[in-house]
Scaffold this motif. Structure first.
Motif, PDB file in Angstrom:
ATOM      1  N   GLY A 119     -11.358  16.072  24.342  1.00 10.33           N
ATOM      2  CA  GLY A 119     -11.297  16.984  23.208  1.00 10.33           C
ATOM      3  C   GLY A 119     -12.680  17.432  22.773  1.00 10.33           C
ATOM      4  O   GLY A 119     -13.691  17.132  23.417  1.00 10.33           O
ATOM      5  N   PHE A 120     -12.724  18.138  21.653  1.00 14.28           N
ATOM      6  CA  PHE A 120     -14.000  18.660  21.138  1.00 14.28           C
ATOM      7  C   PHE A 120     -13.927  18.677  19.618  1.00 14.28           C
ATOM      8  O   PHE A 120     -13.006  19.264  19.052  1.00 14.28           O
ATOM      9  N   ASP A 121     -14.855  18.027  18.944  1.00 16.17           N
ATOM     10  CA  ASP A 121     -15.030  17.969  17.490  1.00 16.17           C
ATOM     11  C   ASP A 121     -15.313  16.543  17.048  1.00 16.17           C
ATOM     12  O   ASP A 121     -16.239  16.275  16.329  1.00 16.17           O
ATOM     13  N   ASP A 122     -14.437  15.589  17.445  1.00 18.87           N
ATOM     14  CA  ASP A 122     -14.492  14.197  16.984  1.00 18.87           C
ATOM     15  C   ASP A 122     -14.146  14.093  15.509  1.00 18.87           C
ATOM     16  O   ASP A 122     -14.869  13.478  14.721  1.00 18.87           O
ATOM     17  N   THR A 123     -13.002  14.662  15.137  1.00 15.90           N
ATOM     18  CA  THR A 123     -12.454  14.463  13.797  1.00 15.90           C
ATOM     19  C   THR A 123     -11.726  13.126  13.765  1.00 15.90           C
ATOM     20  O   THR A 123     -11.602  12.433  14.784  1.00 15.90           O
ATOM     21  N   ILE A 124     -11.198  12.770  12.615  1.00 13.99           N
ATOM     22  CA  ILE A 124     -10.490  11.494  12.479  1.00 13.99           C
ATOM     23  C   ILE A 124      -9.279  11.419  13.410  1.00 13.99           C
ATOM     24  O   ILE A 124      -8.861  10.343  13.827  1.00 13.99           O
ATOM     25  N   LEU A 125      -8.721  12.570  13.784  1.00 12.07           N
ATOM     26  CA  LEU A 125      -7.580  12.583  14.696  1.00 12.07           C
ATOM     27  C   LEU A 125      -7.931  11.955  16.037  1.00 12.07           C
ATOM     28  O   LEU A 125      -7.070  11.343  16.687  1.00 12.07           O
ATOM     29  N   ALA A 126      -9.167  12.097  16.464  1.00  8.99           N
ATOM     30  CA  ALA A 126      -9.565  11.589  17.778  1.00  8.99           C
ATOM     31  C   ALA A 126      -9.457  10.078  17.847  1.00  8.99           C
ATOM     32  O   ALA A 126      -9.056   9.520  18.873  1.00  8.99           O
ATOM     33  N   THR A 127      -9.797   9.387  16.769  1.00  5.73           N
ATOM     34  CA  THR A 127      -9.739   7.926  16.772  1.00  5.73           C
ATOM     35  C   THR A 127      -8.343   7.412  16.451  1.00  5.73           C
ATOM     36  O   THR A 127      -7.993   6.296  16.837  1.00  5.73           O
ATOM     37  N   LEU A 128      -7.531   8.202  15.744  1.00  2.00           N
ATOM     38  CA  LEU A 128      -6.178   7.772  15.406  1.00  2.00           C
ATOM     39  C   LEU A 128      -5.179   8.033  16.526  1.00  2.00           C
ATOM     40  O   LEU A 128      -4.074   7.485  16.516  1.00  2.00           O
ATOM     41  N   ALA A 129      -5.549   8.885  17.469  1.00  2.00           N
ATOM     42  CA  ALA A 129      -4.634   9.247  18.557  1.00  2.00           C
ATOM     43  C   ALA A 129      -4.369   8.046  19.462  1.00  2.00           C
ATOM     44  O   ALA A 129      -5.145   7.089  19.512  1.00  2.00           O
ATOM     45  N   THR A 130      -3.237   8.109  20.173  1.00  2.00           N
ATOM     46  CA  THR A 130      -2.907   7.104  21.187  1.00  2.00           C
ATOM     47  C   THR A 130      -2.672   7.808  22.516  1.00  2.00           C
ATOM     48  O   THR A 130      -1.699   8.551  22.639  1.00  2.00           O
TER      49      THR A 130
END
Length: 350
Positions: free
Chosen positions: A286-297
Motif C-alpha cells: 500500500g501507500f500512506d501508512d495510515t492506521i488502517l495499515a497496521t489494523l489490517a489482516t
C-alpha cells in the motif's frame, strides 16, 4: 508633588501604528478584529502590539483577535485526512493559530452565486479575517487560484491532484521514490508480474507513483505490461474493482502495488473473494501508512508518507506567506520510506 512618585507611560494605539509602520486607522482595524486588512499588515500590527504590551482602553475589544486559517478537504472521513488534520492543528496550536475545517463548496447552477463562485468563496474567507487557506488532495481550477490571489489570500495545497499554475505553493511527498521502492521490494521477492492499482489518471501524485513503478520494472529488465496497470479513485471500492480486474486476467499478477492504503485493502478483499491468500498467493503493498495499515489482516507493507509532518509544514509555510516572506521553493517534498510488514512474501517457487 509628593516625592518618590512615578508614572508608567501607557502604550497607545498610535505607538503600535508607528512601530508597525501603518496608519492609525489601519492599526485600529486590526486590533478591533476587522477583516479588510492585508494578512502581512495584520501580522505586523499584531506583533507590534504584543511586543509593546498594548492594552486596549476599558470597554474596547481585547487586543489581537484570534488568528485563523481554513483547512479544506475533499474527503473528511479518510484516515489520510485525519493524519493531515492532526499535523495542521498541532502546528497551529504551537503558534496560537486556530484551524477551521471545511469542505470545498460545491458550485451548482441553481446555487446562490454570492456563495458558490470562487470569488465569493475567497472574499468570504478574507472578510472573516482568515490568514490563508490550506487545501488537501483536491483538484483546483485556475479560476479558484486567481480568486485567492485577487482577495490577497495566501494558499498552500497538500498532495494536489493538479497544479493550475507552477507558482502555487504545494507540500507533498517523494511519490516517485515511493513507487520505485515499493516495486523494487516486490522484485526483490522474486515477483515479475506486478500489478499497479493506481489513483485517478489526472492525479499528479498518482502519476509520480506510476512512473516510479515503471522505472523499477525497467531497471530490473522487466517490460511493463499495460494490462497490469489500472486506475481508479483512492478508495476501497476502487481497489476492490481494480483488484478483481487484475486477478481475472488470463495471466494474473503475483503481486500488486496499490497507490493508497484503502486501495490496497480493496485489492486484499478481491483476493479473498477469489479464494487467494495474502501474502501466500498474492503480495500487496500500500501507500500512506495510515492506521488502517497496521489494523489490517495481514498488516500491510506500505510506503510510508509523512502525512502528519506534511500538515505541519503546510501550516508553517502558509503563515510565512501571510507574513509576506519569500520562499526558497514553492514545492516541498518530504521523504517517503518503505515499511515491510506481513502482506508481502517471496513468490511461490522462489
Amino acid at each position: 508633588m509628593p516625592t518618590g512618585s512615578s508614572t508608567t507611560r501607557r502604550t497607545t494605539l498610535a505607538m503600535v501604528a508607528d512601530a508597525a509602520g501603518v496608519s492609525l486607522p489601519t492599526a485600529s482595524k486590526v486590533l478591533n478584529g476587522r477583516g479588510d486588512v492585508a494578512s502581512a499588515t495584520r501580522a505586523r500590527v499584531e506583533q507590534a502590539a504584543r511586543e509593546l504590551g498594548y492594552v486596549p482602553p476599558v470597554g474596547r475589544r481585547s487586543v489581537t483577535p484570534a488568528r485563523v486559517v481554513d483547512l479544506v478537504f475533499d474527503d473528511l472521513v479518510s484516515p489520510y485526512s485525519l493524519e493531515v488534520l492532526r499535523g495542521v492543528t498541532e502546528a497551529g496550536a504551537e503558534v496560537g493559530v486556530d484551524v477551521v475545517v471545511s469542505r470545498i463548496p460545491a458550485e451548482k447552477e441553481d446555487a446562490n452565486p454570492t456563495r458558490s463562485t470562487p470569488d465569493a468563496w475567497a472574499n468570504r474567507l478574507k472578510a472573516s479575517g482568515r490568514e490563508g487557506i490550506i487545501i488537501v488532495t483536491s483538484e483546483l481550477t485556475l479560476e479558484q487560484v486567481e480568486s485567492f490571489d485577487r482577495a490577497g489570500l495566501p494558499l498552500v495545497v497538500i498532495d494536489p491532484l493538479n497544479l493550475p499554475r507552477v507558482e502555487v505553493t504545494s507540500v507533498g511527498a517523494t511519490n516517485f521514490s515511493g513507487g520505485l521502492a515499493a516495486t523494487e521490494h516486490l522484485l526483490s521477492l522474486g515477483h515479475r508480474r506486478i500489478g499497479f492499482a493506481g489513483g485517478p489518471v489526472r492525479a499528479a501524485c498518482g502519476q509520480a507513483r506510476l512512473h516510479g513503478y515503471r522505472a523499477a520494472l525497467e531497471k530490473a529488465g522487466v517490460t511493463p505490461d499495460p494490462e497490469l496497470v489500472r486506475h481508479g479513485a483512492f478508495s476501497y471500492p476502487a481497489g476492490l474493482e481494480m483488484g478483481t480486474q487484475l486477478l481475472e486476467l488470463d495471466d494474473p499478477p503475483s503481486a500488486v502495488f496499490a497507490a493508497s492504503d484503502t486501495t490496497a485493502l480493496g485489492v486484499v478483499e478481491a483476493a479473498r473473494r477469489r479464494g487467494l491468500r495474502v501474502p501466500d498467493d498474492l503480495s500487496v503493498v500500500g501507500f500512506d501508512d495510515t492506521i488502517l495499515a497496521t489494523l489490517a489482516t495481514p498488516a500491510l507493507t506500505v510506503v510510508q508518507q509523512p502525512l502528519f509532518d506534511m500538515g505541519r509544514v503546510a501550516l508553517r509555510t502558509l503563515l510565512r506567506l501571510a507574513a509576506g516572506e519569500s520562499l526558497d521553493s514553492h514545492h516541498v517534498e518530504l521523504a517517503t520510506s518503505l515499511v515491510v510488514r506481513d502482506s508481502t512474501a517471496p513468490r511461490r517457487g522462489e
